[in-house]
Design a protein around this motif. Structure first.
Motif, PDB file in Angstrom:
ATOM      1  N   VAL A  99       7.532 -45.527  -8.967  1.00 13.74           N
ATOM      2  CA  VAL A  99       6.176 -45.652  -8.434  1.00 13.74           C
ATOM      3  C   VAL A  99       6.068 -44.694  -7.257  1.00 13.74           C
ATOM      4  N   HIS A 100       5.168 -43.744  -7.358  1.00 12.27           N
ATOM      5  CA  HIS A 100       4.978 -42.719  -6.321  1.00 12.27           C
ATOM      6  C   HIS A 100       3.550 -42.855  -5.800  1.00 12.27           C
ATOM      7  N   ASP A 101       3.416 -43.040  -4.488  1.00  9.55           N
ATOM      8  CA  ASP A 101       2.122 -43.367  -3.896  1.00  9.55           C
ATOM      9  C   ASP A 101       1.989 -42.725  -2.516  1.00  9.55           C
ATOM     10  N   ILE A 118     -23.303 -40.274  -2.081  1.00 10.46           N
ATOM     11  CA  ILE A 118     -22.072 -40.560  -1.347  1.00 10.46           C
ATOM     12  C   ILE A 118     -21.132 -41.304  -2.280  1.00 10.46           C
ATOM     13  N   PRO A 119     -19.904 -40.816  -2.413  1.00 11.79           N
ATOM     14  CA  PRO A 119     -18.986 -41.466  -3.349  1.00 11.79           C
ATOM     15  C   PRO A 119     -18.614 -42.876  -2.891  1.00 11.79           C
ATOM     16  N   ASP A 120     -18.424 -43.721  -3.854  1.00  6.83           N
ATOM     17  CA  ASP A 120     -17.967 -45.079  -3.601  1.00  6.83           C
ATOM     18  C   ASP A 120     -16.488 -45.025  -3.224  1.00  6.83           C
ATOM     19  N   PRO A 121     -16.085 -45.596  -2.076  1.00  2.00           N
ATOM     20  CA  PRO A 121     -14.676 -45.540  -1.671  1.00  2.00           C
ATOM     21  C   PRO A 121     -13.735 -46.132  -2.726  1.00  2.00           C
ATOM     22  N   ALA A 122     -14.181 -47.126  -3.472  1.00  2.00           N
ATOM     23  CA  ALA A 122     -13.334 -47.716  -4.514  1.00  2.00           C
ATOM     24  C   ALA A 122     -13.038 -46.683  -5.598  1.00  2.00           C
ATOM     25  N   GLU A 123     -14.024 -45.843  -5.929  1.00  2.00           N
ATOM     26  CA  GLU A 123     -13.796 -44.808  -6.930  1.00  2.00           C
ATOM     27  C   GLU A 123     -12.771 -43.804  -6.428  1.00  2.00           C
ATOM     28  N   SER A 124     -12.848 -43.439  -5.171  1.00  2.00           N
ATOM     29  CA  SER A 124     -11.896 -42.496  -4.596  1.00  2.00           C
ATOM     30  C   SER A 124     -10.490 -43.065  -4.633  1.00  2.00           C
ATOM     31  N   ARG A 125     -10.340 -44.338  -4.338  1.00  2.00           N
ATOM     32  CA  ARG A 125      -9.013 -44.955  -4.350  1.00  2.00           C
ATOM     33  C   ARG A 125      -8.430 -44.953  -5.761  1.00  2.00           C
ATOM     34  N   ASP A 126      -9.280 -45.177  -6.778  1.00  2.00           N
ATOM     35  CA  ASP A 126      -8.784 -45.153  -8.149  1.00  2.00           C
ATOM     36  C   ASP A 126      -8.203 -43.788  -8.470  1.00  2.00           C
ATOM     37  N   ASP A 127      -8.847 -42.756  -7.980  1.00  2.00           N
ATOM     38  CA  ASP A 127      -8.405 -41.389  -8.166  1.00  2.00           C
ATOM     39  C   ASP A 127      -7.031 -41.154  -7.537  1.00  2.00           C
ATOM     40  N   LEU A 128      -6.743 -41.891  -6.491  1.00  2.00           N
ATOM     41  CA  LEU A 128      -5.510 -41.686  -5.730  1.00  2.00           C
ATOM     42  C   LEU A 128      -4.511 -42.831  -5.907  1.00  2.00           C
ATOM     43  N   GLY A 129      -4.623 -43.538  -7.005  1.00  2.00           N
ATOM     44  CA  GLY A 129      -3.683 -44.618  -7.274  1.00  2.00           C
ATOM     45  C   GLY A 129      -2.269 -44.091  -7.464  1.00  2.00           C
ATOM     46  N   PRO A 130      -1.313 -44.970  -7.498  1.00  2.00           N
ATOM     47  CA  PRO A 130       0.072 -44.527  -7.650  1.00  2.00           C
ATOM     48  C   PRO A 130       0.324 -43.868  -9.009  1.00  2.00           C
ATOM     49  N   VAL A 131       1.262 -42.942  -9.016  1.00  2.00           N
ATOM     50  CA  VAL A 131       1.786 -42.402 -10.266  1.00  2.00           C
ATOM     51  C   VAL A 131       2.916 -43.342 -10.651  1.00  2.00           C
ATOM     52  N   ILE A 132       2.843 -43.905 -11.844  1.00  2.00           N
ATOM     53  CA  ILE A 132       3.859 -44.848 -12.313  1.00  2.00           C
ATOM     54  C   ILE A 132       4.447 -44.307 -13.607  1.00  2.00           C
ATOM     55  N   SER A 165       4.236 -37.585   4.410  1.00  2.00           N
ATOM     56  CA  SER A 165       5.072 -37.831   3.237  1.00  2.00           C
ATOM     57  C   SER A 165       4.398 -38.857   2.348  1.00  2.00           C
ATOM     58  N   THR A 166       4.828 -38.874   1.115  1.00  2.00           N
ATOM     59  CA  THR A 166       4.404 -39.906   0.183  1.00  2.00           C
ATOM     60  C   THR A 166       5.509 -40.954   0.132  1.00  2.00           C
ATOM     61  N   GLU A 167       5.323 -41.966  -0.686  1.00  2.00           N
ATOM     62  CA  GLU A 167       6.311 -43.034  -0.824  1.00  2.00           C
ATOM     63  C   GLU A 167       6.804 -43.093  -2.253  1.00  2.00           C
ATOM     64  N   LEU A 168       8.099 -43.286  -2.386  1.00  2.00           N
ATOM     65  CA  LEU A 168       8.730 -43.339  -3.689  1.00  2.00           C
ATOM     66  C   LEU A 168       9.547 -44.621  -3.787  1.00  2.00           C
ATOM     67  N   ARG A 169       9.269 -45.431  -4.817  1.00  2.00           N
ATOM     68  CA  ARG A 169      10.081 -46.617  -5.093  1.00  2.00           C
ATOM     69  C   ARG A 169      10.577 -46.492  -6.522  1.00  2.00           C
ATOM     70  N   VAL A 170      11.889 -46.669  -6.681  1.00  2.00           N
ATOM     71  CA  VAL A 170      12.493 -46.617  -8.004  1.00  2.00           C
ATOM     72  C   VAL A 170      13.254 -47.920  -8.203  1.00  2.00           C
ATOM     73  N   ALA A 171      12.945 -48.612  -9.298  1.00  2.00           N
ATOM     74  CA  ALA A 171      13.564 -49.912  -9.592  1.00  2.00           C
ATOM     75  C   ALA A 171      14.258 -49.851 -10.952  1.00  2.00           C
TER      76      ALA A 171
END
Length: 169
Positions: A127-129, A12-26, A108-114
Motif C-alpha cells: 500500500v503506497h500512499d 470548483i472541484p469537490d474535495p472528495a473527488e480529488s481525494r479519490d484521485d489521490l487514493g493509495p496505490v494497492i 515523502s510518501t508512505e509505504l506499507r508492505v504486509a
C-alpha cells in the motif's frame, strides 16, 4: 437556488473527488513459500530482484538494501542515497516506511508492505500512499501505479512464482 450561496462557482472541484484521485496505490501478489521466506526475499535480497537499471538512482550496478532503519541504494563508487526510513518493523509480517528515492526526506510518501500466509504460499500486499505533498500529486501517483506492478513482477519471479500472461514482465 442550487446552493446556499447562489454565487458559488459550480466549477470548483469537490474535495472528495480529488481525494479519490489521490487514493493509495494497492498491489497484491502471491509467491510460493512461507511468510518468513517471502519477507526475507523482499527485505534481505532486494538487490537481487529490484530493477535498478530503470528504478534506481544510480542505475545498474548499484546495490539496494534494508540497513537498520533505512532503505539505501549504494552506487558502485560508494555514494549512497536514502530511499526511505523504516518506522515500523514487524518481521516477518510487515514493515512501514517513508518513501522518497532520489529526493530529500522533506517530502515523502508512505509505504506499507504486509505478508500473509495463503494456501498457495504468501500474499504480499503493498500500500503506497501520501501523494498530497508532491509537486504534481496526480502525476506522482500515476507513475507509481504504473511502476509497482513491474517491480513486483520481478520479485514474484525471483521468489520462483509465475507472472500471469498479460501482466508486466
Amino acid at each position: 437556488m442550487n446552493s446556499l450561496f447562489s454565487h458559488a462557482d459550480d466549477s470548483i472541484p469537490d474535495p472528495a473527488e480529488s481525494r479519490d484521485d489521490l487514493g493509495p496505490v494497492i498491489c497484491t501478489v502471491t509467491v510460493p513459500g512461507s511468510v518468513v521466506q517471502a519477507f526475507a526475499g523482499f527485505t534481505d535480497h532486494t538487490h537481487l530482484w529490484w530493477p535498478l537499471e530503470s528504478h534506481g538512482v544510480y542505475g545498474a550496478g548499484s546495490y539496494v538494501e534494508f540497513e537498520e532503519n533505512l532503505i539505501l541504494e549504494t552506487a558502485e563508487d560508494g555514494r549512497t542515497t536514502i530511499w526511505g526510513t523504516i518506522d515500523d518493523w514487524q518481521p516477518p509480517l510487515s514493515f512501514h516506511a517513508t518513501w522518497h528515492p532520489g529526493t530529500t526526506a522533506l517530502w515523502s510518501t508512505e509505504l506499507r508492505v504486509a505478508f500473509r500466509a495463503v494456501e498457495s504460499g504468501t500474499e504480499i500486499r503493498l500500500v503506497h500512499d501520501g501523494w498530497e505533498g508532491a509537486e504534481d500529486p496526480s502525476a506522482t501517483r500515476a507513475a507509481y501505479a504504473a511502476d509497482w506492478p513491474d517491480v513486483l513482477s520481478r520479485y514474484v519471479r525471483f521468489m520462483g512464482g509465475t507472472v500471469p500472461e498479460g501482466k508486466p514482465a
